[in-house]
Design a protein around this motif. Structure first.
Motif, mmCIF file in Angstrom:
data_model
loop_
_atom_site.group_PDB
_atom_site.id
_atom_site.type_symbol
_atom_site.label_atom_id
_atom_site.label_comp_id
_atom_site.label_asym_id
_atom_site.label_seq_id
_atom_site.Cartn_x
_atom_site.Cartn_y
_atom_site.Cartn_z
ATOM 1 N N ALA A 103 -1.283 -9.225 8.617
ATOM 2 C CA ALA A 103 -0.523 -10.222 9.365
ATOM 3 C C ALA A 103 -1.373 -11.448 9.693
ATOM 4 O O ALA A 103 -0.893 -12.584 9.629
ATOM 5 N N GLU A 104 -2.655 -11.237 10.026
ATOM 6 C CA GLU A 104 -3.504 -12.339 10.476
ATOM 7 C C GLU A 104 -4.341 -12.957 9.362
ATOM 8 O O GLU A 104 -4.489 -14.175 9.291
ATOM 9 N N HIS A 105 -4.948 -12.134 8.499
ATOM 10 C CA HIS A 105 -5.831 -12.619 7.436
ATOM 11 C C HIS A 105 -5.571 -11.840 6.145
ATOM 12 O O HIS A 105 -6.383 -11.004 5.747
ATOM 13 N N PRO A 106 -4.460 -12.097 5.454
ATOM 14 C CA PRO A 106 -4.152 -11.310 4.248
ATOM 15 C C PRO A 106 -5.164 -11.496 3.118
ATOM 16 O O PRO A 106 -5.357 -10.594 2.306
ATOM 17 N N THR B 116 -6.500 -2.602 12.316
ATOM 18 C CA THR B 116 -5.718 -1.860 11.333
ATOM 19 C C THR B 116 -5.354 -2.761 10.158
ATOM 20 O O THR B 116 -5.373 -3.990 10.262
ATOM 21 N N LEU B 117 -4.990 -2.139 9.048
ATOM 22 C CA LEU B 117 -4.573 -2.880 7.861
ATOM 23 C C LEU B 117 -3.327 -3.698 8.149
ATOM 24 O O LEU B 117 -3.198 -4.834 7.684
ATOM 25 N N GLU B 118 -2.426 -3.167 8.944
ATOM 26 C CA GLU B 118 -1.191 -3.870 9.287
ATOM 27 C C GLU B 118 -1.486 -5.196 10.000
ATOM 28 O O GLU B 118 -0.928 -6.236 9.656
ATOM 29 N N ARG B 119 -2.406 -5.151 10.963
ATOM 30 C CA ARG B 119 -2.762 -6.370 11.699
ATOM 31 C C ARG B 119 -3.567 -7.338 10.827
ATOM 32 O O ARG B 119 -3.391 -8.547 10.899
ATOM 33 N N THR C 219 0.852 -1.183 0.000
ATOM 34 C CA THR C 219 0.000 0.000 0.000
ATOM 35 C C THR C 219 0.890 1.235 0.000
ATOM 36 O O THR C 219 2.086 1.149 0.253
ATOM 37 N N THR C 220 0.298 2.387 -0.269
ATOM 38 C CA THR C 220 1.053 3.627 -0.300
ATOM 39 C C THR C 220 0.724 4.460 0.931
ATOM 40 O O THR C 220 -0.306 4.256 1.583
ATOM 41 N N GLY C 221 1.591 5.391 1.233
ATOM 42 C CA GLY C 221 1.349 6.310 2.339
ATOM 43 C C GLY C 221 1.355 5.620 3.693
ATOM 44 O O GLY C 221 2.076 4.661 3.927
ATOM 45 N N LYS C 222 0.522 6.116 4.597
ATOM 46 C CA LYS C 222 0.467 5.606 5.972
ATOM 47 C C LYS C 222 -0.725 4.681 6.191
ATOM 48 O O LYS C 222 -1.222 4.557 7.307
ATOM 49 N N LYS C 223 -1.180 4.033 5.119
ATOM 50 C CA LYS C 223 -2.380 3.206 5.231
ATOM 51 C C LYS C 223 -2.197 2.013 6.164
ATOM 52 O O LYS C 223 -3.163 1.560 6.779
ATOM 53 N N LEU C 224 -0.997 1.471 6.270
ATOM 54 C CA LEU C 224 -0.788 0.308 7.129
ATOM 55 C C LEU C 224 -1.225 0.586 8.564
ATOM 56 O O LEU C 224 -1.791 -0.284 9.222
ATOM 57 N N ARG C 225 -0.967 1.784 9.053
ATOM 58 C CA ARG C 225 -1.325 2.113 10.437
ATOM 59 C C ARG C 225 -2.658 2.841 10.543
ATOM 60 O O ARG C 225 -3.334 2.766 11.567
#
Length: 150
Positions: free
Chosen positions: A96-99, A90-93, A66-72
């Protein structure tokens, strides 16, 4: 002589299987390409009232970027139906758990909210790793999203 408009019938639809490698591709761009193929908009016989799309198998969903700060900053919400039952992740979690759910959610948001969209969504198969059980259907690789140029 009058020109006749040809309309494809449900029995004439031929479905193909495509495989998309999501590793290193941007989430929204790959989801947009997948939604187009699922709806059949890439075919000359597209009709909005028919499910004319193909099957899509997505592999390496855990390596989508992803671009920018979307992960957090990007949040996925769900509600249990009970008071105080709103859960946010969050997108980051989620990656990690269910891509697989990340790509499924992005594609589902781009499909129509009716019977045709639900049928298209059923033809989507997403896997976190590179292995998938659809080898018998001989899926062809869908061209890279970034290589299209426009």
């Amino acid at each position: 002589m009058r020109a006749r408009t040809h309309s494809v019938k449900a029995g004439d639809i031929q479905r193909r299987w495509w495989v998309v490698d999501a590793s290193g591709q941007t989430l929204g761009r790959v989801a947009s390409k997948i939604a187009t193929v699922l709806m059949g908009k890439d075919k000359p016989t597209y009709a909005p009232h028919l499910e004319s799309g193909d099957f899509v198998v997505v592999v390496n969903a855990d390596q989508v970027r992803t671009t920018g700060k979307k992960l957090r900053n990007k949040l996925y919400h769900r509600h249990s139906g009970y008071p105080g039952g709103l859960k946010s992740v969050t997108l980051e979690r989620m990656l990690a758990e269910h891509p697989d759910r990340v790509i499924r959610s992005a594609v589902k948001g781009m499909l129509p909210k009716n019977k045709v969209g639900r049928g298209a969504y059923r033809r989507l198969h997403v896997y976190a790793g590179k292995d998938h059980p659809h080898g018998g259907q001989q899926p062809q690789p869908l061209e890279e999203v970034g290589a299209q140029g426009g």
